[in-house]
Design an enzyme around this catalytic site. Structure first.
Site, mmCIF file in Angstrom:
data_model
loop_
_atom_site.group_PDB
_atom_site.id
_atom_site.type_symbol
_atom_site.label_atom_id
_atom_site.label_comp_id
_atom_site.label_asym_id
_atom_site.label_seq_id
_atom_site.Cartn_x
_atom_site.Cartn_y
_atom_site.Cartn_z
ATOM 1 N N ARG A 207 -8.815 5.161 1.758
ATOM 2 C CA ARG A 207 -9.747 5.663 2.768
ATOM 3 C C ARG A 207 -10.929 4.732 2.999
ATOM 4 O O ARG A 207 -11.990 5.149 3.462
ATOM 5 C CB ARG A 207 -10.255 7.076 2.388
ATOM 6 C CG ARG A 207 -9.165 8.131 2.386
ATOM 7 C CD ARG A 207 -9.736 9.528 2.187
ATOM 8 N NE ARG A 207 -10.735 9.852 3.190
ATOM 9 C CZ ARG A 207 -10.463 10.277 4.427
ATOM 10 N NH1 ARG A 207 -9.198 10.395 4.824
ATOM 11 N NH2 ARG A 207 -11.439 10.569 5.263
ATOM 12 N N MET A 208 -10.750 3.473 2.687
ATOM 13 C CA MET A 208 -11.781 2.469 2.959
ATOM 14 C C MET A 208 -11.555 1.903 4.363
ATOM 15 O O MET A 208 -11.440 0.686 4.574
ATOM 16 C CB MET A 208 -11.732 1.364 1.900
ATOM 17 C CG MET A 208 -12.047 1.840 0.496
ATOM 18 S SD MET A 208 -13.781 2.294 0.317
ATOM 19 C CE MET A 208 -14.549 0.673 0.406
#
Length: 230
Positions: A207-208
């Protein structure tokens, strides 16, 4: 601080993702931003759209169009992007449709493109304006004949009591325009979303995600770029 993070990244991030993380760290650093050229979000969008055309099997130009009614209640639907230039993003519709009714009340809209094959999306927010009659006529003339007849026959967003009614209306206009070109109905035209902001989103591990926002400055003369937390 950046050097400390790089030295210890190998102990906290799985090996397959470490280079992705380090690349992101470099791109988001202040030094990297200083070397960037003038932001060109429309050009970048066209590049992403061209990528999507190669990887998406159907309707790479599909987008969600969100509008609001008199009470601020939102509604969204999928439509097709028909053109894009430095002025904005263009789609066409029946002026009797719910979206056209909403836009006559609140001439602002939001768009969202999502290409699963690329793990990318683009969000657009901006003001709405109608395209010129000349542009609408030109696009309408390029449509398949049956699509032109459908535009005349459909009372878009109104209640259809039975399917045969629509078929009879198509037959009616097929007879009426039996010979020659079919003119564009006055109740059918295009809208342009003139963007005030455009966000580019790229999926990344853990989720970066990579988020880049372009916003028009106060006098609408240039785009200002910023990075957003995922």
């Amino acid at each position: 601080m950046d050097l400390i993070i790089i030295l210890f990244a190998q102990y906290f991030i799985p090996e397959p993702y470490i280079w992705t993380y380090l690349k992101r760290l470099i791109l988001m650093s202040p030094k990297a931003k200083l070397g960037q050229t003038t932001p060109q979000p429309i050009k970048q969008f066209k590049e992403w759209l061209a990528e999507a055309k190669k990887s998406e099997p159907v309707n790479h130009n599909a987008m969600t169009l969100a509008t609001t009614d008199l009470n601020g209640r939102p509604s969204a639907r999928m439509v097709l992007l028909k053109d894009v230039d430095n002025k904005g993003f263009i789609f066409y519709t029946n002026l009797g449709s719910r979206k056209a009714s909403n836009l006559s009340i609140n001439p602002h809209a939001a768009l969202c493109f999502y290409w699963k094959s690329l793990a990318k999306q683009v969000r657009v927010e901006g003001k709405i304006e109608q395209v010129s009659d000349a542009d609408a006529d030109l696009y309408f003339a390029s449509r398949p004949r049956l699509s032109q007849l459908g535009a005349w026959a459909s009372k878009q967003s109104q209640v259809l009591d039975e399917p045969m009614i629509l078929e009879r209306r198509v037959a009616k206009f097929m007879a009426e325009f039996n010979v020659g070109n079919i003119p564009r109905p006055e109740f059918w035209t295009g809208f342009r979303v003139r963007p005030g902001c455009i966000e580019f989103w790229k999926e990344e591990a853990f989720r970066m995600h990579d988020r880049t926002l372009y916003t028009l400055n106060d006098d609408c003369s240039e785009w200002v770029m910023s990075k957003l937390y995922p």
